[in-house]
Design an enzyme around this catalytic site. Structure first.
Site, short mmCIF file in Angstrom:
data_model
loop_
_atom_site.label_atom_id
_atom_site.label_comp_id
_atom_site.label_asym_id
_atom_site.label_seq_id
_atom_site.Cartn_x
_atom_site.Cartn_y
_atom_site.Cartn_z
CG ASP A 277 -2.17 0.87 0.96
OD1 ASP A 277 -2.12 1.75 0.08
OD2 ASP A 277 -3.19 0.69 1.65
O1 KHP Z 1 -0.93 10.27 -0.46
N1 KHP Z 1 -1.85 9.87 -1.17
O2 KHP Z 1 -2.19 10.53 -2.16
C1 KHP Z 1 -2.53 8.68 -0.87
C2 KHP Z 1 -3.78 8.44 -1.41
C3 KHP Z 1 -4.46 7.26 -1.09
C4 KHP Z 1 -3.86 6.36 -0.28
O3 KHP Z 1 -4.58 5.24 0.06
C5 KHP Z 1 -4.13 4.01 -0.25
O4 KHP Z 1 -3.87 3.92 -1.63
C6 KHP Z 1 -4.69 2.95 -2.23
C7 KHP Z 1 -3.89 2.31 -3.28
O5 KHP Z 1 -4.65 1.43 -4.02
C8 KHP Z 1 -5.09 2.07 -1.10
O6 KHP Z 1 -6.31 1.37 -1.30
C9 KHP Z 1 -5.22 3.00 0.02
O7 KHP Z 1 -5.13 2.37 1.27
C10 KHP Z 1 -2.64 6.60 0.25
C11 KHP Z 1 -1.96 7.75 -0.04
#
Ligand code: KHP
Length: 783
Positions: A277
């Site tokens: 993740d």
């Molecule tokens: O920093 N960001 O832009 C950011 C955005 C979304 C994020 O969530 C994670 O990213 C997703 C990747 O599929 C997972 O399902 C979730 O847990 C984690 C970080």
């Protein structure tokens, strides 16, 4: 290298195996296997180039004509995600946006799910050909919706592990295509492996939480959907989660990533990879404090089997880890073989004319049939929970429409949405009916009761024959990073609903949002005629809702989760992962909850009535040894997949009412077998039957497996036990048959125990060591 369609963006290039520098290399030889081709490519890479390829935004190797590739694309209910590029107008400015999985889960229609996923993968290919998205998608989210507070439960098909397993199998078929096809449509990614279902609760954060889960609950509840992905559906990718599981961050856990995923579930195909993740590798260092240094964290994760880092921690810290001898070059080779083999199976290296998907363009996006499918998915997922007979509406001359969702636009989509083709609110749909419509939003759903937005409600209600209130919760209350703090209707909604009901006019409430809201005040109010649940019904959700209210479509969805009373959240901490009831836990899901649900899993009414009859002859007694012998004779590698019944169990479903309707056949097993306590019942099969007309019948054909009859012991073994079983059709039940299993218990699947020397850390003090900072940037830590 070849530029595709000349668009700008991360996907502008793919390797040119016709004229590029590698045209005579094995990587470009389509007669060779993907692994042989991938190995040939990475044998040309320096260690620096290999390390550079481990982050989610891979820069490529220009000297070899290997372009960059962005691994992070999303596709939860339509193409979406931070790196999917919609244009501002015209072609590629929109795609089909389907309902959220929680609504599609309520349809209990696996063929629908495959059709939806096929549209998503087709549209993904068209966007990829225009350099606007990737070829692998970080979907589905199949952590079971365990606790009603979870902000991301909307992304899942619900709370039941059998349902999730079946749903995800159907979905992956549509996303990836048939496993025997030479080219994959796209690669799907089952996430978040495993035990992830807390965003932020009482000082616990997803980045820091250590989920303590027994082997029994893991095998019985948390892992079946992942097993379905890996073992039964040939999914191309997995994503490890932010949290720790039993003391080990999942992305650094060889027991989860190697012993269970790759060895026990046989996910050994070299083209399958694990991503972390986003920034989860960083979290292995802090806040989990699993690894003493950043270098150790990246090495621990890579060695455990995490092949791609969503983020920059691998590229930033693997060089020093390499210098310190913390990992062997063969481990990074293994990761890259998986990555490139996967891209080869997606056709990334092959000439466009060799591939079935490279020709797709915007004419394949948002087609008429895709739009109709989005509408159908919304209709199928809407659930009728109460009806005194007022629905479907007839003979009225004016409608009053109220509530925070009445004129919903983006709300209809929920999270992880791209750009929909259009957004049709309930109000939009009502205004196209041949009637007078009075609309007043009233105090916002989550709203402030003191605003003067009340004032226009009363004249509108006064002028209307029928009152429809459409509200509930939305992403301002349940969201990524945000668990709910109440299961009650929020803000001033119950107040306004109560006052609207006091008009004594026919009144309908539509409860929206992914998590359930305790609607007992609505159920118990005799002045409220009907209650519907719509979840997040997507781009055509308003039309679907109004068509059901008007009787143009018939409701047949079923709740894919329990509606608990509001007090539930005071009875169990969100961090208590146990399913069975305990001193501080009334039990979770319809299987174990020992209180009285407001609406049970599987609830759902129709505009007609149904009866059901199990018409297959079932024996009174089955001998376990004989069942196992038949299974062994079939050469099925995994005994839990063996059929229990040689022919499908047939259930005749008769429409005894006046209106045609779909009917979802739900089949549960209950009884006294296996370890105590016994679950109340467990879903073992389902099938949606379509358009059964009045006084006609449909036949559901149910396939039960030995696995569906099994229970899980305390060590996580799946066992077939002797005992008394009942097969129940529907929640009533509408039909039932009893049978007995005799003989000695037999293990269907022996669960690999965690290694004795497994290093595990306890739960950290809440709130400490939690990173605050943006994705990809390590910033301050709460000390
Ligand atoms: O920093 N960001 O832009 C950011 C955005 C979304 C994020 O969530 C994670 O990213 C997703 C990747 O599929 C997972 O399902 C979730 O847990 C984690 C970080």
């Amino acid at each position: 290298m070849l530029a595709l369609l000349g668009a700008n963006g991360a996907y502008a290039l793919f390797p040119d195996c016709v004229n590029g520098p590698l045209k005579n290399n094995t990587i470009c030889d389509t007669s060779k296997s993907p692994v042989e081709r991938a190995k040939a490519l990475i044998s040309l890479y320096t260690i620096e180039e290999k390390i550079n390829a481990t982050g989610s935004t891979a820069p490529g190797v220009p000297r070899l004509g290997i372009p960059g590739y962005e691994w992070w694309s999303e596709g939860l209910h339509g193409i979406a995600g931070p790196y999917t590029n919609f244009s501002d107008s015209g072609d590629y400015s929109y795609s089909t946006s389907f309902p959220q999985p929680i609504t599609m889960g309520a349809a209990f229609d696996d063929e629908l799910i495959t059709a939806v996923a096929t549209v998503i993968s087709t549209e993904a290919r068209a966007f990829n050909n225009a350099n606007r998205t990737g070829l692998d998608f970080w979907t589905p989210n199949i952590n079971p919706f365990r606790d009603p507070r979870w902000g991301r439960g909307q992304e899942t098909p619900g709370e039941d592990p059998f349902h999730l397993s079946s749903y995800v199998h159907a979905l992956i078929n549509g996303l990836q295509g048939d496993p025997s096809d030479p080219y994959k449509r796209v690669v799907a990614t089952c996430k978040h492996y495993a035990g992830y279902d807390i965003e932020s609760w009482n000082g616990n954060y997803r980045y820091q939480f250590d989920a303590q889960i027994s082997s029994q609950d893991l095998v019985e509840y948390y892992l079946p959907s992942f097993q379905s992905c890996a073992r039964d559906s040939n999914v191309g990718a997995f994503m490890c989660s932010y949290n720790s599981l039993n003391g080990v961050p999942t992305c650094a856990d060889p027991y989860l990533l190697q012993t269970i995923l790759r060895e026990h579930w046989g996910w050994t195909n070299e083209e399958q990879w694990v991503t972390s993740d986003c920034d989860a590798i960083q979290n292995v260092y802090l806040p989990h404090e699993w690894s003493a240094t950043r270098e150790q964290a990246v090495a621990d994760s890579l060695n455990a089997g995490t092949d791609i880092d969503c983020g920059t921690y691998y590229p930033n810290h693997l060089p020093a880890a390499y210098d310190q001898g913390l990992f062997n070059e063969s481990v990074i080779d293994q990761a890259l073989i998986r990555q490139y083999s996967s891209l080869i199976r997606l056709g990334w290296f092959d000439a466009p004319e060799q591939q079935p998907y490279r020709q797709l363009d915007f004419s394949a996006v948002a087609t008429k049939s895709s739009q109709e499918l989005a509408y159908k998915a919304a209709v199928e997922g809407i659930v009728l929970l109460k009806n005194d007979g007022v629905l479907p509406l007839s003979s009225f001359s004016s409608l009053g429409i109220f509530g925070d969702w009445a004129n919903a636009t983006e709300q209809l989509l929920g999270n992880y949405a791209g750009q929909p083709t259009y957004l049709h609110s309930p109000l939009w749909a009502a205004q196209r009916l041949n009637t007078t419509v009075h609309y007043a939003r009233g105090p916002g759903g989550q709203g402030d009761p003191t605003t003067n937005s009340w004032l226009n409600v009363w004249p509108a209600a006064h002028a209307s024959d029928v009152i429809i209130y459409i509200g509930g919760i939305d992403n301002s209350v349940e969201a990524e990073g945000n668990d709910r703090v109440s299961l009650s209707w929020t803000g001033a909604q119950l107040d306004v609903i109560g006052q609207l009901a006091s008009y004594g006019k026919p009144m309908i409430v539509v409860q929206m949002g992914g998590g359930q809201i305790d609607s007992s005040p609505i159920v118990n109010n005799p002045n409220i005629s009907a209650l519907l649940w719509g979840g997040y019904p997507g781009q055509d959700g308003g039309v679907a809702i109004m068509d059901i209210i008007m009787g143009k479509a018939a409701p047949a969805g079923r709740l894919p989760l329990t509606q608990y009373p509001a007090k539930y959240i005071n009875e169990v901490p969100m961090t208590d992962m146990a399913l069975r009831p305990g001193p501080n836990n009334p039990g979770r899901t319809y299987k174990w909850y020992n209180g009285s649900a407001v609406f049970e899993f599987g609830s759902g009414l129709h505009y007609t009535n149904f009866s059901a009859d199990i018409i297959s002859d079932m024996k009174e007694t089955y001998d376990i040894a004989s069942l196992m012998q038949a299974c062994q004779a079939s050469n099925e590698k995994y005994p839990d997949r063996c059929p229990f019944n040689s022919e499908p169990i047939q259930v005749e479903v008769k429409n005894t009412g006046k209106r045609a309707s779909d009917y979802v056949t739900l089949a549960y097993l209950a009884g006294e077998f296996g370890p105590k306590p016994y679950p109340k019942k467990s879903l073992v099969a389902y099938q949606r039957l379509f358009s059964i007309s009045s006084e006609s019948s449909g036949i559901a054909k149910l396939n039960l497996t030995l696995g569906s009859l099994s229970r899980v012991d305390e060590r996580g073994n799946r066992v077939l036990y002797p005992g008394d079983y009942s097969l129940l059709i529907d929640n009533g039940p509408l039909a039932m048959v009893n049978f007995t299993l005799t003989g000695e218990e037999m293990v269907l699947d022996e669960w690999p125990q965690p290694p004795k020397d497994r290093k595990a850390k306890g739960t950290k003090e809440v709130g400490k060591g939690y990173f605050v900072g943006g994705f990809g940037s390590e910033q301050s830590v709460i000390e």
